[in-house]
Design an enzyme around this catalytic site. Structure first.
Site, short mmCIF file in Angstrom:
data_model
loop_
_atom_site.label_atom_id
_atom_site.label_comp_id
_atom_site.label_asym_id
_atom_site.label_seq_id
_atom_site.Cartn_x
_atom_site.Cartn_y
_atom_site.Cartn_z
N GLY A 33 0.81 -1.21 0.00
CA GLY A 33 0.00 0.00 0.00
C GLY A 33 0.85 1.26 0.00
CB THR A 35 1.24 3.82 4.69
OG1 THR A 35 0.04 4.58 4.51
CG2 THR A 35 1.98 4.39 5.88
CE LYS A 98 -2.47 -5.22 7.09
NZ LYS A 98 -2.09 -4.11 6.19
CD GLU A 107 -1.67 -6.24 3.27
OE1 GLU A 107 -1.27 -5.21 2.70
OE2 GLU A 107 -2.81 -6.33 3.78
CE LYS A 125 -5.97 5.82 6.24
NZ LYS A 125 -4.77 5.25 5.62
#
Length: 230
Positions: A33, A35, A98, A107, A125
């Site tokens: 992702g 981030t 997620k 993940e 978040k």
């Protein structure tokens, strides 16, 4: 600061955490992702300290390799000291939603074997109750309608994830994703176990059974470090 600036801030903070807490020569678990990409970019500056990384998606593998960071298959690794990844939502217990990027299954696999899960996120978040962000469920394609009915029976609104062309979105594992709107997940660990038990579910994008150990949260005042009880 903008959201992108906060992401870069926590990406650098995660790289600093790794430098301070993970010995040289280790392999780093890396999420997927925007981030996580900021973490990869920051990690590139100290890549010579580490053997390489275990990736959670094709996209992450490509970004790691673009920085010259060696990528290992998880099956090649005996131990993984740290896994760094973002979150779409995180609550006060360290449980997360997620999978907005579609990589929830890999993940979850990589996170499950890591000693420490470091979540990196901007302050937006952090939520009191999970569920405002649509909950992804990776499903075997033939089961998507059946899973959708189960979701609806719990009060959720299932939406098949599609590409910009309107075709079903296909994960790196060849499956489809249902995004579930309208949930308030007060007991994420129990909800995760319930959904994962449905035939046809590959995994649900709740990370509660294996939540974050700590979160590096980007705020206007800098990076806040939150440690969650085991």
């Amino acid at each position: 600061m903008t959201q992108d600036e906060l992401k870069r801030l926590v990406g650098q903070a995660a790289a600093d955490y790794v430098i301070q807490n993970v010995p040289e020569g280790a392999v780093i678990g890396v999420g997927t992702g925007s981030t996580a990409n900021c973490f990869i970019d920051a990690l590139a500056a100290v890549k010579s300290r580490y053997r390489g990384a275990v990736s959670s998606s094709v996209a992450t593998t490509e970004r790691l390799k673009s920085h010259g960071i060696k990528v290992f298959d998880l099956n090649e690794i005996d131990a993984l000291q740290v896994y760094v990844d973002g979150a779409d939502e995180i609550d006060a217990s360290g449980a997360m939603i997620k999978g907005g990027g579609g990589a929830l299954t890999r993940e979850k696999i990589v996170a499950s074997v890591a000693d420490t899960f470091v979540c990196i996120a901007d302050g937006s978040k952090r939520v009191p109750v999970l569920g405002a962000f649509p909950l992804p469920i990776e499903v075997v394609p033939m089961a998507r309608t059946a899973i959708g009915r189960r979701v609806a029976a719990l009060g959720g609104v299932p939406v098949l994830r599609v590409t910009k062309d309107g075709a079903p979105y296909i994960t790196d594992n060849g499956n489809e994703i249902i995004d579930v709107k309208g949930l308030q997940i007060a007991e994420p660990r129990a909800f995760e176990a319930k959904v994962n038990a449905w035939p046809g579910v590959v995994t649900v994008g709740l990370f509660a059974e294996r939540g974050a150990n700590l979160c590096l949260l980007g705020t206007e005042n800098g990076v806040e470090t939150i440690i969650y009880p085991a």
